[in-house]
Scaffold this active site. Structure first.
Site, PDB file in Angstrom:
ATOM      1  N   SER A  74       0.850  -1.196   0.000  1.00 18.73           N
ATOM      2  CA  SER A  74       0.000   0.000   0.000  1.00 18.73           C
ATOM      3  C   SER A  74       0.890   1.252   0.000  1.00 18.73           C
ATOM      4  O   SER A  74       1.452   1.585  -1.012  1.00 18.73           O
ATOM      5  CB  SER A  74      -1.057   0.023   1.092  1.00 18.73           C
ATOM      6  N   HIS A 126       5.214  13.695   6.337  1.00 20.09           N
ATOM      7  CA  HIS A 126       5.241  15.139   6.099  1.00 20.09           C
ATOM      8  C   HIS A 126       5.865  15.791   7.338  1.00 20.09           C
ATOM      9  O   HIS A 126       5.425  15.513   8.463  1.00 20.09           O
ATOM     10  CB  HIS A 126       3.828  15.687   5.890  1.00 20.09           C
ATOM     11  N   CYS A 139      -1.220  -3.675   3.697  1.00 21.77           N
ATOM     12  CA  CYS A 139      -2.138  -4.808   3.544  1.00 21.77           C
ATOM     13  C   CYS A 139      -1.288  -6.052   3.339  1.00 21.77           C
ATOM     14  O   CYS A 139      -0.172  -5.984   2.844  1.00 21.77           O
ATOM     15  CB  CYS A 139      -3.095  -4.597   2.381  1.00 21.77           C
TER      16      CYS A 139
END
Lengths: 147, 147
Positions: free
Chosen positions: A70, A75, A90
């Site tokens: 995934s 940030h 996943c």
């Protein structure tokens, strides 16, 4: 493609992380963050497809890793000593192990992790799918003081 | 770089979305998803830095957009008619408007959005920063029956 409603179970674990008290210089260093991301992906047992690292002006870095499992996104706000991270895995892999590597690399001293299970079918008796498991904020040793 | 603790307020809005009952063919079409992502970014008033779209075998698509405002990621499971989306926007832009475009493009008929505020400093009296505002699941009309 045939869709099979009602047969879906958990598809992934999503770790939403907010971290404070990191050194601003580390949070503003795109090459340090690139290496930390790659190390985290390796530690988490994930497979990298693509990695984008972007330096903002006057400061701040964003890094997004597309994974076979995934994604990981980070940030940073160096001026606040803060970074946000999201680790969506996943199948195989361990997002908590990957997050440990990021926490150590960026020397975060306070971290809050919230874990979501993603992908349950709402029609099988589970009310929605995004129910958070809030993990207690904790103080971390910096990498300099780790044993 | 000087870090200014205790002065941090909300830095971003993070929309965690799970969507069901989308046509499998749309969820397995990387070019459709690429266009939907670009349209969503435009509608949300965001600025694209980098977009990675990956087709999995035998099926499934992941798209990750690095934005000046943070990121959008989408992962599809065509076999379940399900996709997961994350829209993390700081500063300008409207993640809800962007999500509307994705929902319409992918013809999701059931959608659950959970909104997080990211970035509060835990030292200023707010217990952590990741408190979800769960928005009620809702049935959407498909694009074919809209308006």
């Amino acid at each position: 493609m045939e869709v099979k409603p009602g047969r879906m179970k958990k598809l992934g674990t999503h770790l939403v992380v907010d971290a404070w008290q990191s050194p601003g210089d580390l949070l503003n260093d795109p090459e340090h963050i690139r290496r930390a991301m790659i190390d985290a992906i390796t530690a988490g047992g994930a497979t990298l497809i693509d990695l984008c690292v972007h330096q903002f002006s006057p400061h701040g870095v964003t890094a997004t890793a597309t994974l076979a499992e995934s994604h990981i996104a980070i940030h940073t706000w160096p001026e606040y000593g803060y970074f946000a991270a999201d680790l969506f895995f996943c199948g195989a892999g361990d997002p908590h192990r990957a997050m440990e590597v990021l926490e150590i690399a960026l020397e975060a001293k306070q971290v809050k992790r919230t874990e979501f299970t993603r992908g349950f079918d709402p029609g099988v008796g589970i009310q929605g799918c995004a129910y958070p498991k809030q993990l207690a904020p904790r103080l971390l040793k910096t990498s300099a003081t780790r044993g």
